[in-house]
Design an enzyme around this catalytic site. Structure first.
Site, PDB file in Angstrom:
ATOM      1  N   ASP A  18      27.201 -71.809 -34.647  1.00  0.00           N
ATOM      2  CA  ASP A  18      28.513 -72.448 -34.765  1.00  0.00           C
ATOM      3  C   ASP A  18      29.341 -72.389 -33.477  1.00  0.00           C
ATOM      4  OD1 ASP A  18      30.300 -74.002 -36.244  1.00  0.00           O
ATOM      5  OD2 ASP A  18      31.502 -72.267 -36.796  1.00  0.00           O
ATOM      6  N   LYS A  21      26.356 -75.902 -29.915  1.00  0.00           N
ATOM      7  CA  LYS A  21      25.216 -76.387 -29.141  1.00  0.00           C
ATOM      8  C   LYS A  21      24.874 -77.835 -29.500  1.00  0.00           C
ATOM      9  CE  LYS A  21      22.823 -72.914 -30.647  1.00  0.00           C
ATOM     10  NZ  LYS A  21      23.954 -72.260 -31.323  1.00  0.00           N
ATOM     11  N   THR A  22      24.731 -78.102 -30.788  1.00  0.00           N
ATOM     12  CA  THR A  22      24.342 -79.437 -31.237  1.00  0.00           C
ATOM     13  C   THR A  22      25.445 -80.455 -30.967  1.00  0.00           C
ATOM     14  OG1 THR A  22      22.880 -78.467 -32.891  1.00  0.00           O
ATOM     15  CG2 THR A  22      23.551 -80.758 -33.253  1.00  0.00           C
ATOM     16  N   HIS A  69      21.224 -69.262 -35.343  1.00  0.00           N
ATOM     17  CA  HIS A  69      21.237 -68.245 -36.400  1.00  0.00           C
ATOM     18  C   HIS A  69      20.126 -67.233 -36.174  1.00  0.00           C
ATOM     19  CE1 HIS A  69      21.065 -66.415 -40.380  1.00  0.00           C
ATOM     20  NE2 HIS A  69      22.253 -66.950 -40.615  1.00  0.00           N
TER      21      HIS A  69
END
Length: 168
Positions: A18, A21-22, A69
């Site tokens: 969170d 990155k994306t 994660h």
């Protein structure tokens, strides 16, 4: 120092879950690297995602977006192997977190030496908070293969910092 664009072949991401990155890859390339239904449903990256980036010199670099994660650390390791440059995200509202440290350790052990630290969610932080996060990052990367890397603030919401990042 960061390599010249013509020398880039593969850019990877790194950072805590969170920390954007994306979203960073999506802003840079227009590609959403979260393609699996489970990723869409949960709102987190599970597997490696891929995109390409058209470079200012006319070249093209591949991008590998890794999950943040802890349960998907094997996927992160698979994606981080062989990258030429890492875009390492640290969110301004969180600062350095457990997977920030874990990803740094992995990159250091893999011998990655080129990075840009992107302080994401810059629109959520005051100037003093941004400075505190930058200091945290500098302390974290001291005596590692990424020591001295550039730090750039970035906001996905406003786009502030995108041009500076693209110029790197």
């Amino acid at each position: 120092t960061t390599p010249t664009p013509s020398r880039l072949a593969v850019i990877g991401t790194a950072g805590h879950i969170d920390h954007g990155k994306t979203a960073l890859v999506r802003r840079l390339t227009g590609v959403d690297t979260d393609r699996l239904p489970e990723e869409k449903k949960r709102g987190i990256s599970i597997d490696l995602g891929f995109a390409h980036l058209d470079l200012p010199d006319g070249g093209r670099a591949g991008i590998v977006d890794v999950p943040g994660h802890e349960r998907f650390i094997r996927n992160m390791l698979a994606g981080a192997h062989g990258i030429d440059l890492v875009l390492f995200t640290v969110a301004a509202d969180d600062g350095v977190m457990p997977q920030t440290r874990e990803h740094l350790d992995i990159l250091h052990l893999l011998g990655v030496t080129r990075s840009i630290f992107v302080i994401t969610k810059a629109d959520l932080a005051s100037g003093s908070r941004m400075q505190a996060v930058a200091d945290e990052i500098r302390d974290l990367i001291a005596h590692t293969s990424l020591e001295g890397s550039p730090l750039l603030p970035f906001s996905f919401i406003t786009g502030d910092g995108l041009q500076a990042l693209q110029a790197q």
